[in-house]
Design a protein around this motif. Structure first.
Motif, short mmCIF file in Angstrom:
data_model
loop_
_atom_site.label_atom_id
_atom_site.label_comp_id
_atom_site.label_asym_id
_atom_site.label_seq_id
_atom_site.Cartn_x
_atom_site.Cartn_y
_atom_site.Cartn_z
N TYR A 124 0.84 -1.19 0.00
CA TYR A 124 0.00 0.00 0.00
C TYR A 124 0.88 1.25 0.00
O TYR A 124 1.95 1.26 0.61
CB TYR A 124 -0.89 0.04 1.24
CG TYR A 124 -1.91 -1.06 1.33
CD1 TYR A 124 -3.15 -0.95 0.72
CD2 TYR A 124 -1.62 -2.25 2.02
CE1 TYR A 124 -4.08 -1.97 0.80
CE2 TYR A 124 -2.55 -3.27 2.10
CZ TYR A 124 -3.78 -3.11 1.49
OH TYR A 124 -4.70 -4.13 1.57
N PRO A 125 0.44 2.31 -0.65
CA PRO A 125 1.19 3.57 -0.55
C PRO A 125 1.08 4.14 0.85
O PRO A 125 0.07 3.93 1.53
CB PRO A 125 0.48 4.47 -1.58
CG PRO A 125 -0.91 3.92 -1.65
CD PRO A 125 -0.79 2.44 -1.46
N ARG A 126 2.11 4.84 1.28
CA ARG A 126 2.12 5.44 2.61
C ARG A 126 1.71 6.92 2.58
O ARG A 126 1.54 7.53 3.62
CB ARG A 126 3.51 5.33 3.21
CG ARG A 126 4.00 3.92 3.47
CD ARG A 126 3.34 3.33 4.70
NE ARG A 126 3.99 2.07 5.09
CZ ARG A 126 5.03 2.00 5.91
NH1 ARG A 126 5.57 3.11 6.39
NH2 ARG A 126 5.55 0.84 6.22
N SER A 127 1.61 7.49 1.39
CA SER A 127 1.26 8.92 1.28
C SER A 127 0.55 9.15 -0.05
O SER A 127 0.55 8.29 -0.93
CB SER A 127 2.52 9.79 1.36
OG SER A 127 3.34 9.58 0.20
N LYS A 128 -0.04 10.32 -0.18
CA LYS A 128 -0.73 10.66 -1.42
C LYS A 128 0.25 10.70 -2.59
O LYS A 128 -0.07 10.24 -3.70
CB LYS A 128 -1.43 12.02 -1.29
CG LYS A 128 -2.22 12.41 -2.53
CD LYS A 128 -2.92 13.74 -2.35
CE LYS A 128 -3.67 14.14 -3.62
NZ LYS A 128 -4.34 15.45 -3.46
N ASN A 129 1.45 11.22 -2.36
CA ASN A 129 2.45 11.28 -3.44
C ASN A 129 2.85 9.88 -3.91
O ASN A 129 3.07 9.65 -5.10
CB ASN A 129 3.68 12.06 -2.99
CG ASN A 129 3.41 13.55 -2.89
OD1 ASN A 129 2.56 14.08 -3.61
ND2 ASN A 129 4.11 14.24 -2.01
N GLN A 130 2.96 8.93 -2.97
CA GLN A 130 3.27 7.56 -3.35
C GLN A 130 2.11 6.95 -4.16
O GLN A 130 2.34 6.21 -5.12
CB GLN A 130 3.53 6.70 -2.12
CG GLN A 130 4.87 6.96 -1.46
CD GLN A 130 5.20 5.91 -0.41
OE1 GLN A 130 4.38 5.06 -0.08
NE2 GLN A 130 6.41 5.98 0.12
N ALA A 131 0.87 7.26 -3.77
CA ALA A 131 -0.28 6.77 -4.52
C ALA A 131 -0.28 7.31 -5.95
O ALA A 131 -0.56 6.59 -6.91
CB ALA A 131 -1.58 7.16 -3.80
N LEU A 132 0.06 8.59 -6.09
CA LEU A 132 0.13 9.20 -7.43
C LEU A 132 1.27 8.58 -8.25
O LEU A 132 1.15 8.43 -9.47
CB LEU A 132 0.32 10.71 -7.30
CG LEU A 132 -0.86 11.47 -6.68
CD1 LEU A 132 -0.49 12.95 -6.48
CD2 LEU A 132 -2.10 11.35 -7.56
N TYR A 133 2.35 8.22 -7.58
CA TYR A 133 3.48 7.54 -8.24
C TYR A 133 3.03 6.19 -8.80
O TYR A 133 3.32 5.86 -9.96
CB TYR A 133 4.61 7.39 -7.22
CG TYR A 133 5.80 6.57 -7.65
CD1 TYR A 133 6.25 6.53 -8.97
CD2 TYR A 133 6.52 5.85 -6.70
CE1 TYR A 133 7.37 5.78 -9.33
CE2 TYR A 133 7.64 5.11 -7.04
CZ TYR A 133 8.05 5.07 -8.36
OH TYR A 133 9.15 4.33 -8.71
N ILE A 134 2.30 5.43 -7.99
CA ILE A 134 1.80 4.13 -8.45
C ILE A 134 0.86 4.31 -9.64
O ILE A 134 0.93 3.57 -10.63
CB ILE A 134 1.10 3.38 -7.30
CG1 ILE A 134 2.12 3.00 -6.23
CG2 ILE A 134 0.38 2.12 -7.82
CD1 ILE A 134 1.52 2.45 -4.95
N GLN A 135 -0.01 5.29 -9.56
CA GLN A 135 -0.91 5.55 -10.68
C GLN A 135 -0.13 5.96 -11.93
O GLN A 135 -0.48 5.57 -13.05
CB GLN A 135 -1.91 6.65 -10.30
CG GLN A 135 -2.92 6.20 -9.25
CD GLN A 135 -3.87 7.31 -8.84
OE1 GLN A 135 -3.75 8.45 -9.28
NE2 GLN A 135 -4.82 6.98 -7.99
N GLY A 136 0.94 6.72 -11.73
CA GLY A 136 1.78 7.12 -12.86
C GLY A 136 2.42 5.92 -13.54
O GLY A 136 2.52 5.87 -14.77
N MET A 137 2.87 4.93 -12.74
CA MET A 137 3.47 3.72 -13.32
C MET A 137 2.43 2.91 -14.10
O MET A 137 2.74 2.32 -15.13
CB MET A 137 4.08 2.86 -12.21
CG MET A 137 5.34 3.45 -11.58
SD MET A 137 6.19 2.31 -10.45
CE MET A 137 5.09 2.33 -9.04
N ARG A 138 1.21 2.91 -13.61
CA ARG A 138 0.16 2.13 -14.26
C ARG A 138 -0.32 2.76 -15.56
O ARG A 138 -0.69 2.06 -16.50
CB ARG A 138 -1.03 1.97 -13.31
CG ARG A 138 -0.77 1.03 -12.14
CD ARG A 138 -1.94 1.00 -11.18
NE ARG A 138 -1.73 0.03 -10.11
CZ ARG A 138 -2.52 -0.08 -9.05
NH1 ARG A 138 -3.57 0.71 -8.92
NH2 ARG A 138 -2.25 -1.00 -8.13
#
Length: 314
Positions: free
Chosen positions: A108-122
């Protein structure tokens, strides 16, 4: 104004799954909401601001659903729930969860920026992530790549990085080419070993589903239908970065990670990552994600160390 709520459970196993080992999950919820939680018998009581009470009830509802579906909510999952509500964008964290086939755990992402990073990879063929040490750049890149590889969406994972030493000259390294570059790629293997069993990694190596590719030897290649991770990209030269980006073939996804505060080149201005950031932003299907000190997930002490260095440099 203080408010409170008491939630009773008929199922002791359900309650145990929600509370976690030594009530660890409740302690994380408590610190994230800023209230006070007590657990007695089959009841959980929460006291805090009215808005925090609402968030607490919603978080418990989410945990009940997760446990009933067979999950064991981990501390990472609790932090994800807390981040989800604090971000104001419901679902952004949970939607960014990474499930690796045969893996030890969900990521799981630990922060909003990490979540956006995962979305960027996808969502993009090439995703670059820039941030300081400990923010999860490499870890999340490996998790996403393993998910793609082990779910058979990609045929191969290619790992590469520039061979630049951090302030030391290590001299001659024995062995063949793969053995020479192996010490430089150890952080990538550390991430893999924390996510999937050794036998899974060994099997992928035996079938050449994982390839170690020294950056200096990639000229002339065309990488098709694979995941490619370029780590420590701040130490690429402008020429190396252009060469790497033009290796990306059909069906390939590339992830580029780097920390622009730790450039080991003789001149920092020669960094291929900085140059790419300057000239490539805005190109469709190519994204840049940025992580900051507040996104450090490795150890809370790392945040203080990075802040101290930043203050001294400025």
């Amino acid at each position: 104004m203080e408010d409170g709520i008491t939630i009773a459970f008929d199922d002791r196993e359900l309650l145990s799954g929600i509370c976690g080992a030594n009530d660890g999950n409740l302690k994380i919820i408590e610190s994230s909401l800023g209230g006070y939680i007590t657990a007695r018998g089959n009841e959980i009581h929460f006291e805090g601001e009215a808005s925090a009470v609402e968030r607490f009830k919603t978080m418990i509802d989410n945990l009940v659903t997760a446990v009933k579906e067979g999950d064991e909510p981990s501390p990472d999952y609790i932090r994800t729930l807390a981040g989800d509500f604090s971000s104001g964008e419901k679902g952004v964290f949970r939607d960014s969860m990474i499930q690796i086939p045969h893996g030890f755990k969900r990521v799981y992402p630990r922060s909003k920026n990490q979540a956006l990073y995962i979305q960027g990879m996808r969502e993009n063929e090439i995703c670059s992530c820039i941030g300081p040490a400990g923010t999860g750049k490499t870890y999340l890149a490996i998790a996403h790549a393993l998910q793609m590889l082990l779910s058979k969406k990609m045929r191969k994972l290619v790992l590469t990085r520039p061979v630049v030493e951090a302030g030391e000259n290590l001299g001659f390294l024995p062995g063949d080419l793969a053995q020479k570059i192996d010490p430089y790629l150890k952080p990538l293997y550390d991430a893999m070993e924390s996510l999937v069993p050794f036998d899974v990694i060994n099997r992928m190596e035996d079938t050449r589903a994982i390839e170690i590719a020294p950056l200096a030897y990639m000229r002339g290649r065309s990488l098709n239908d694979c995941m490619v991770i370029l780590d420590e990209a701040q130490n690429t030269t402008k020429e190396q970065m252009k060469m790497f980006l033009t290796r990306i073939g059909n069906g390939t996804r590339a992830i580029i990670t780097g920390d622009t505060t730790q450039i080991d080149l003789p001149r920092k201005s020669d960094s291929g990552l900085l140059h790419a950031l300057e000239i490539l932003r805005g190109i469709e299907d190519l994204s840049f994600s940025f992580l900051h000190t507040c996104d450090v997930a490795r150890n809370p002490l790392i945040k203080k160390i990075i802040q101290a260095y930043n203050e001294r440099e400025t």
